[in-house]
Design a protein around this motif. Structure first.
Motif, PDB file in Angstrom:
ATOM      1  N   ILE A   8       0.842  -1.193   0.000  1.00 24.07           N
ATOM      2  CA  ILE A   8       0.000   0.000   0.000  1.00 24.07           C
ATOM      3  C   ILE A   8       0.880   1.246   0.000  1.00 24.07           C
ATOM      4  O   ILE A   8       0.682   2.179  -0.756  1.00 24.07           O
ATOM      5  N   HIS A   9       1.871   1.238   0.871  1.00 22.10           N
ATOM      6  CA  HIS A   9       2.802   2.355   0.983  1.00 22.10           C
ATOM      7  C   HIS A   9       4.075   1.792   1.608  1.00 22.10           C
ATOM      8  O   HIS A   9       3.987   1.067   2.605  1.00 22.10           O
ATOM      9  N   PRO A  10       5.251   2.112   1.055  1.00 22.68           N
ATOM     10  CA  PRO A  10       6.468   1.473   1.568  1.00 22.68           C
ATOM     11  C   PRO A  10       6.808   1.855   3.011  1.00 22.68           C
ATOM     12  O   PRO A  10       7.511   1.120   3.690  1.00 22.68           O
ATOM     13  N   GLU A  11       6.298   2.985   3.476  1.00 23.26           N
ATOM     14  CA  GLU A  11       6.672   3.446   4.824  1.00 23.26           C
ATOM     15  C   GLU A  11       5.647   3.076   5.895  1.00 23.26           C
ATOM     16  O   GLU A  11       5.727   3.556   7.016  1.00 23.26           O
ATOM     17  N   VAL A  12       4.674   2.246   5.518  1.00 19.33           N
ATOM     18  CA  VAL A  12       3.622   1.951   6.484  1.00 19.33           C
ATOM     19  C   VAL A  12       4.139   1.075   7.632  1.00 19.33           C
ATOM     20  O   VAL A  12       3.568   1.056   8.724  1.00 19.33           O
ATOM     21  N   THR A  13       5.249   0.371   7.405  1.00 23.34           N
ATOM     22  CA  THR A  13       5.840  -0.388   8.509  1.00 23.34           C
ATOM     23  C   THR A  13       6.888   0.457   9.231  1.00 23.34           C
ATOM     24  O   THR A  13       7.664  -0.068  10.010  1.00 23.34           O
ATOM     25  N   ASN A  14       6.921   1.742   8.936  1.00 23.03           N
ATOM     26  CA  ASN A  14       7.865   2.607   9.640  1.00 23.03           C
ATOM     27  C   ASN A  14       7.146   3.765  10.341  1.00 23.03           C
ATOM     28  O   ASN A  14       6.939   3.724  11.547  1.00 23.03           O
ATOM     29  N   ASP A  15       6.723   4.774   9.570  1.00 22.26           N
ATOM     30  CA  ASP A  15       6.145   5.941  10.250  1.00 22.26           C
ATOM     31  C   ASP A  15       4.957   6.562   9.521  1.00 22.26           C
ATOM     32  O   ASP A  15       4.646   7.724   9.742  1.00 22.26           O
ATOM     33  N   ARG A  16       4.309   5.826   8.627  1.00 20.75           N
ATOM     34  CA  ARG A  16       3.167   6.401   7.923  1.00 20.75           C
ATOM     35  C   ARG A  16       1.879   5.655   8.224  1.00 20.75           C
ATOM     36  O   ARG A  16       1.889   4.446   8.452  1.00 20.75           O
ATOM     37  N   PHE A  17       0.783   6.418   8.244  1.00 19.00           N
ATOM     38  CA  PHE A  17      -0.540   5.870   8.525  1.00 19.00           C
ATOM     39  C   PHE A  17      -1.371   6.083   7.254  1.00 19.00           C
ATOM     40  O   PHE A  17      -1.514   7.216   6.809  1.00 19.00           O
ATOM     41  N   VAL A  18      -1.897   5.010   6.678  1.00 17.77           N
ATOM     42  CA  VAL A  18      -2.559   5.131   5.378  1.00 17.77           C
ATOM     43  C   VAL A  18      -4.013   4.695   5.488  1.00 17.77           C
ATOM     44  O   VAL A  18      -4.316   3.628   6.016  1.00 17.77           O
ATOM     45  N   LEU A  19      -4.878   5.562   4.942  1.00 17.76           N
ATOM     46  CA  LEU A  19      -6.307   5.252   4.909  1.00 17.76           C
ATOM     47  C   LEU A  19      -6.659   4.879   3.475  1.00 17.76           C
ATOM     48  O   LEU A  19      -6.396   5.658   2.555  1.00 17.76           O
ATOM     49  N   ALA A  20      -7.228   3.691   3.259  1.00 20.83           N
ATOM     50  CA  ALA A  20      -7.565   3.236   1.908  1.00 20.83           C
ATOM     51  C   ALA A  20      -9.076   3.152   1.761  1.00 20.83           C
ATOM     52  O   ALA A  20      -9.751   2.485   2.541  1.00 20.83           O
ATOM     53  N   VAL A  21      -9.593   3.857   0.748  1.00 22.70           N
ATOM     54  CA  VAL A  21     -11.035   3.877   0.500  1.00 22.70           C
ATOM     55  C   VAL A  21     -11.286   3.146  -0.814  1.00 22.70           C
ATOM     56  O   VAL A  21     -10.515   3.269  -1.762  1.00 22.70           O
ATOM     57  N   GLU A  22     -12.357   2.380  -0.871  1.00 19.11           N
ATOM     58  CA  GLU A  22     -12.698   1.641  -2.108  1.00 19.11           C
ATOM     59  C   GLU A  22     -13.110   2.635  -3.205  1.00 19.11           C
ATOM     60  O   GLU A  22     -13.936   3.509  -2.983  1.00 19.11           O
ATOM     61  N   LEU A  23     -12.526   2.428  -4.378  1.00 18.93           N
ATOM     62  CA  LEU A  23     -12.833   3.285  -5.528  1.00 18.93           C
ATOM     63  C   LEU A  23     -13.666   2.443  -6.483  1.00 18.93           C
ATOM     64  O   LEU A  23     -13.139   1.687  -7.284  1.00 18.93           O
ATOM     65  N   ARG A  24     -14.994   2.533  -6.366  1.00 20.33           N
ATOM     66  CA  ARG A  24     -15.827   1.570  -7.091  1.00 20.33           C
ATOM     67  C   ARG A  24     -16.176   2.009  -8.506  1.00 20.33           C
ATOM     68  O   ARG A  24     -16.179   1.205  -9.427  1.00 20.33           O
ATOM     69  N   ASP A  25     -16.523   3.262  -8.698  1.00 18.39           N
ATOM     70  CA  ASP A  25     -16.957   3.679 -10.045  1.00 18.39           C
ATOM     71  C   ASP A  25     -16.347   5.019 -10.412  1.00 18.39           C
ATOM     72  O   ASP A  25     -15.705   5.686  -9.608  1.00 18.39           O
ATOM     73  N   SER A  26     -16.597   5.426 -11.642  1.00 17.92           N
ATOM     74  CA  SER A  26     -15.986   6.660 -12.144  1.00 17.92           C
ATOM     75  C   SER A  26     -16.614   7.895 -11.503  1.00 17.92           C
ATOM     76  O   SER A  26     -16.055   8.981 -11.550  1.00 17.92           O
ATOM     77  N   ALA A  27     -17.766   7.684 -10.880  1.00 20.59           N
ATOM     78  CA  ALA A  27     -18.450   8.828 -10.273  1.00 20.59           C
ATOM     79  C   ALA A  27     -17.845   9.233  -8.932  1.00 20.59           C
ATOM     80  O   ALA A  27     -18.312  10.164  -8.290  1.00 20.59           O
ATOM     81  N   PHE A  28     -16.812   8.523  -8.513  1.00 16.19           N
ATOM     82  CA  PHE A  28     -16.176   8.806  -7.222  1.00 16.19           C
ATOM     83  C   PHE A  28     -15.639  10.233  -7.198  1.00 16.19           C
ATOM     84  O   PHE A  28     -14.881  10.638  -8.078  1.00 16.19           O
ATOM     85  N   ASP A  29     -16.039  10.978  -6.221  1.00 20.89           N
ATOM     86  CA  ASP A  29     -15.682  12.402  -6.171  1.00 20.89           C
ATOM     87  C   ASP A  29     -14.352  12.572  -5.424  1.00 20.89           C
ATOM     88  O   ASP A  29     -14.327  12.684  -4.206  1.00 20.89           O
ATOM     89  N   THR A  30     -13.265  12.559  -6.170  1.00 18.57           N
ATOM     90  CA  THR A  30     -11.946  12.646  -5.541  1.00 18.57           C
ATOM     91  C   THR A  30     -11.713  14.026  -4.914  1.00 18.57           C
ATOM     92  O   THR A  30     -11.037  14.135  -3.900  1.00 18.57           O
ATOM     93  N   ALA A  31     -12.285  15.045  -5.523  1.00 24.00           N
ATOM     94  CA  ALA A  31     -12.064  16.393  -4.990  1.00 24.00           C
ATOM     95  C   ALA A  31     -12.668  16.539  -3.597  1.00 24.00           C
ATOM     96  O   ALA A  31     -12.048  17.098  -2.692  1.00 24.00           O
TER      97      ALA A  31
END
Lengths: 173, 471
Positions: free
Chosen positions: A130-153
């Motif tokens: 997911i992220h190379p630093e997640v076993t060191n000092d980063r916290f990552v939130l992963a959200v499911e991206l299901r369709d093109s209507a996903f509002d990234t903004a």
């Protein structure tokens, strides 16, 4: 079929907990959160049910207890009863230590086995980084991206309140 | 910052458990650098020494298997000798590991975080050393399966479940298995860190296999935390049961000097006492060699010394009670046994034991001694020797003067006893040295919990004030 995730990278515990809570409350599907250590408020923020491993451990412990009590009575009292100084063949107090040890042994092995089955972890497993630093000092939130209507903004604006450091999209083959 | 300044000025606040200025990244780097840096010369010398000592083991075992247990110093009244002494000594040493990893976890003692991994490794290797003796004392270990395990021999006879010796087999094998599980579970996230930090492909693959695909998922952490807690919960009564059962090996027998109800608590306290002495014996040089002063702080030395002092006092109480009951029971045999133990032919060993385990540990009342690594190392060495002598005294002085004076005899060890004992020290040292070189010697994940939180004004999970009362 491929899964896509929208990731927000944070650098501290309180931000990730707050961001997770608001993201879930805003109706997004949280895939998972990745942290360098166990963050105690996260399961509640993610809406995870409490772990049922305690019951699994109890079941295995009872199994160990049953096997120990049955086999000792059967071995020492039925299969080949040995007369030791005229003592009764079925001497329950003398069987307690082995019973106790079997309760602990079965409980421990059972909970280990269940953990690996439940989390689908096994030696040599390859999982998407997911992220190379997640076993060191980063916290990552992963959200499911299901369709093109996903509002990234919209989600980016949401996360910026919680000092998100980096936003990226990730696809799993 | 105004909010943090008063804390530093508070003279009653306990010393920190983590050196100042550490962040998640520096913690990861510092601990993994022990593995990724070049092999130090001292390590190579240590391994050479350990391998040399292991040759003693090989020699001792070979001769034992050729000739049988007659090569040891055993005789008719003293049918148990160094094998049981060494077994109990090693098992006792292991107990500190479980105490630190399980009992202190349940009590939320965050200072344990930087010594638990190391102490758990010590438990594993100490139990491996201990297991050599029950196996080898059978003389023919390859057919020992039906003496030790519930497996019927060729005549269909099973082991005797009323015997403390078979309880011991279950206790020690369960203890080893559960300690190994606990240790490995703790290592998984750290292996993942090492995998992601690895520069060479070989180490990435090996740590990758060992880390079982760990990615720090919160769903995994959720179950992982529960597993740790459950293992700690079951290990706590386990560790108390193991040395209690070891003490049953003696106290269930009707021999004066063994048949005492004080044995289980007295043995458990002695085990923790000996175990902490061994943790310090190994941790003090390790801290000096690898510069781990930020992780193994003065607070750790102070706390470990206090645990040693407390358990040492329980052990001293045990010695006192043995004397008291010998008198109070009004039993001729008990009384004679104790008089013989204190003033008989083994009185030198007895008073050495009192010196090592009762007199010298009183130095730990002095704060300067508790914080001085050299003094602490010396005290720990006294305790290591003293705890070995304790088992010698219990085994030999209780047996060597039987009920009938015609069967009295003296017990003397032979070089073959020495070779096996020294050999297991080699096994232990080699195990610890290999562990230090390839695995994170300090639990990286749990040290992250001690790092001050960034961003918001939030203290670490288990803040200093919460556990100050326990110091």
């Amino acid at each position: 079929m491929s899964n896509s995730y929208f990731l927000g990278v944070f650098d501290n515990e309180s931000d990730i907990v707050a961001a997770t809570r608001i993201t879930r409350e805003s109706g997004y599907d949280i895939h998972d959160v990745y942290t360098p250590y166990a963050v105690h408020d996260l399961p509640e923020a993610m809406g995870l049910k409490s772990s049922r491993l305690t019951w699994v451990c109890l079941m295995f412990a009872l199994l160990g207890f049953s096997i120990a009590i049955f086999s000792q009575f059967w071995i020492a009292g039925v299969d080949w009863a040995v007369n030791v100084g005229g003592r009764p063949f079925n001497s329950l107090p003398a069987y307690l230590p082995v019973m106790f040890e079997c309760i602990v042994l079965f409980g421990g092995l059972g909970v280990l086995f269940t953990l690996f089955v439940r989390t689908k972890l096994y030696p040599g497993k390859k999982e998407l980084t997911i992220h190379p630093e997640v076993t060191n000092d980063r916290f990552v939130l992963a959200v499911e991206l299901r369709d093109s209507a996903f509002d990234t903004a919209a989600i980016t604006m949401l996360w910026e309140q919680y000092h998100v450091l980096e936003i990226r999209q990730l696809s799993e083959a | 910052m105004a909010s943090t300044a008063p804390e530093k000025e508070d003279p009653t606040a306990p010393a920190p458990v983590l050196g100042p200025g550490q962040t998640y990244t520096t913690v990861t780097q510092k601990i993994s650098s022990i593995i990724t840096s070049r092999t130090p010369l001292g390590w190579i010398i240590g391994v050479a020494l350990a391998l040399g000592l292991m040759q003693c083991f090989a020699l001792g075992v070979t001769w034992l298997l050729i000739k049988g247990v007659g090569v040891w110093g055993l005789n008719v009244p003293v049918g148990w000798g160094w094998a049981i002494i060494n077994f109990v000594w090693w098992i006792g040493i292991g107990h500190a590991g479980t105490l630190i990893s399980a009992i202190l976890l349940l009590m939320r003692q965050n200072w344990r975080n930087s010594i638990n991994r190391f102490a758990e490794a010590m438990t594993i290797f100490a139990v491996i050393c201990a297991m050599q003796f029950p196996l080898l004392h059978t003389g023919r270990p390859w057919i020992a399966a039906y003496w030790l395990l519930p497996y019927p021999n060729s005549m269909g006879v099973w082991p005797q479940f009323r015997s403390p010796l078979i309880w011991d087999v279950f206790a020690v094998s369960t203890y080893f298995t559960v300690s190994l599980i606990f240790w490995y579970i703790g290592l998984i996230p750290d292996f993942a860190t090492l995998r992601d930090k690895a520069k060479q492909k070989v180490s990435r693959v090996i740590y990758g296999i060992l880390s079982m695909g760990w990615r720090g998922s919160a769903k995994h952490w959720h179950n992982y935390e529960m597993t740790s807690l459950l293992l700690a919960g079951i290990s706590t009564p386990l560790v108390l049961s193991v040395h209690s059962i070891v003490s049953f090996d003696f106290s269930v027998g009707l021999v004066p000097g063994w048949h005492a109800t004080i044995f289980p608590p007295y043995f458990v306290a002695g085990a923790v006492f000996a175990g902490f002495a061994m943790v310090l014996t190994l941790a003090l040089p390790l801290r000096a060699v690898y510069g781990l002063h930020d992780f193994i702080t003065d607070r750790h030395l102070n706390n470990m010394s206090k645990v040693m002092l407390a358990t040492g006092l329980i052990v001293a109480y045990g010695y006192g009670m043995e004397q008291f009951y010998a008198w109070y029971s009004a039993s001729t045999y008990e009384g004679y046994m104790m008089q013989n133990r204190t003033w008989g032919p083994y009185s030198f060993e007895y008073w050495m034991l009192i010196l090592c385990n009762v007199a010298v540990p009183q130095l730990l009342w002095i704060k300067w001694v508790r914080l001085n690594p050299i003094m602490l190392f010396i005290v720990s060495m006294f305790i290591n020797v003293g705890m070995w002598l304790e088992r010698f005294i219990i085994v030999v002085t209780s047996l060597h003067r039987d009920y009938m004076p015609s069967s009295w005899d003296m017990y003397r060890s032979t070089p073959w006893d020495w070779l096996l004992y020294i050999g297991t020290i080699g096994i232990f040292l080699l195990g610890m040295l290999l562990f230090i070189r390839v695995m994170p010697v300090i639990n990286i994940v749990e040290i992250r919990l001690l790092v001050p939180r960034k961003g918001h004004d939030k203290k670490p999970d288990h803040d200093a004030s919460a556990d100050a009362s326990a110091d």
